[in-house]
Design a protein around this motif. Sequence first.
Motif, mmCIF file in Angstrom:
data_model
loop_
_atom_site.group_PDB
_atom_site.id
_atom_site.type_symbol
_atom_site.label_atom_id
_atom_site.label_comp_id
_atom_site.label_asym_id
_atom_site.label_seq_id
_atom_site.Cartn_x
_atom_site.Cartn_y
_atom_site.Cartn_z
ATOM 1 N N GLY A 170 -2.451 0.432 -16.125
ATOM 2 C CA GLY A 170 -1.357 -0.064 -15.476
ATOM 3 C C GLY A 170 -2.011 0.163 -14.077
ATOM 4 O O GLY A 170 -1.579 -1.205 -13.378
ATOM 5 N N GLN A 171 -3.172 0.386 -13.542
ATOM 6 C CA GLN A 171 -4.028 0.626 -12.651
ATOM 7 C C GLN A 171 -4.355 -0.650 -12.298
ATOM 8 O O GLN A 171 -4.941 -2.006 -11.113
ATOM 9 C CB GLN A 171 -4.732 1.615 -12.078
ATOM 10 N N ARG A 190 -4.030 -3.571 -14.295
ATOM 11 C CA ARG A 190 -2.842 -4.427 -14.165
ATOM 12 C C ARG A 190 -2.540 -5.067 -12.587
ATOM 13 O O ARG A 190 -2.434 -5.580 -12.409
ATOM 14 C CB ARG A 190 -1.497 -4.647 -14.867
ATOM 15 N N GLY A 191 -2.088 -3.806 -12.103
ATOM 16 C CA GLY A 191 -2.013 -3.375 -10.270
ATOM 17 C C GLY A 191 -2.999 -4.672 -9.654
ATOM 18 O O GLY A 191 -2.692 -5.320 -8.458
ATOM 19 N N GLY A 235 -3.295 -8.209 -9.735
ATOM 20 C CA GLY A 235 -1.777 -8.800 -9.543
ATOM 21 C C GLY A 235 -2.558 -9.061 -8.234
ATOM 22 O O GLY A 235 -1.697 -9.949 -7.380
ATOM 23 N N LEU A 236 -3.386 -7.785 -6.861
ATOM 24 C CA LEU A 236 -3.825 -7.908 -5.699
ATOM 25 C C LEU A 236 -4.712 -9.112 -6.313
ATOM 26 O O LEU A 236 -4.177 -10.004 -4.523
ATOM 27 C CB LEU A 236 -4.181 -6.396 -5.511
ATOM 28 N N THR A 259 -4.440 -10.411 -1.619
ATOM 29 C CA THR A 259 -4.540 -9.481 -1.393
ATOM 30 C C THR A 259 -5.934 -8.993 -0.768
ATOM 31 O O THR A 259 -6.693 -9.138 -1.477
ATOM 32 C CB THR A 259 -4.539 -7.905 -2.259
ATOM 33 N N GLN A 316 -8.174 0.581 -5.053
ATOM 34 C CA GLN A 316 -7.173 1.035 -5.811
ATOM 35 C C GLN A 316 -8.716 -0.315 -7.024
ATOM 36 O O GLN A 316 -8.761 1.224 -7.555
ATOM 37 C CB GLN A 316 -6.972 -0.447 -5.777
#
Length: 114
Positions: free
Chosen positions: A44-45, A47-48, A51-52, A57, A65
Amino acid sequence: MELQLNKDLQMDIDSCCSSSNERKSHHTDATKKNLVTRLNRIEGQIRGIKGLIEKDTYCDDVITQISAAQSALNGVAKMLLENHLKECVVDRINEGDLEVLDEVIVTIQKLMKK
């Protein structure tokens, strides 16, 4: 010389592991569940982080991250190494298989490269 020794050792380990007597870990169900839970969180991290990047970002925030995900993976590796030493390595030494020590050294060297 050392590089060649490491290559020879890795070839021995690779040929040992690829034999018909393939070894398996013997984790408890609780340990497996813990490892899978941690890996799902890390997934999940990742994938995050993706996304960033897609959202443009700020780089420093993305790097933070990434560092957190690397630390989480290191935690999984430490847990696996501890269990490996306490279970697999001890069992193999008790069986008289001292080659496992060379295998552990190579594994630790791999972990320390990171």
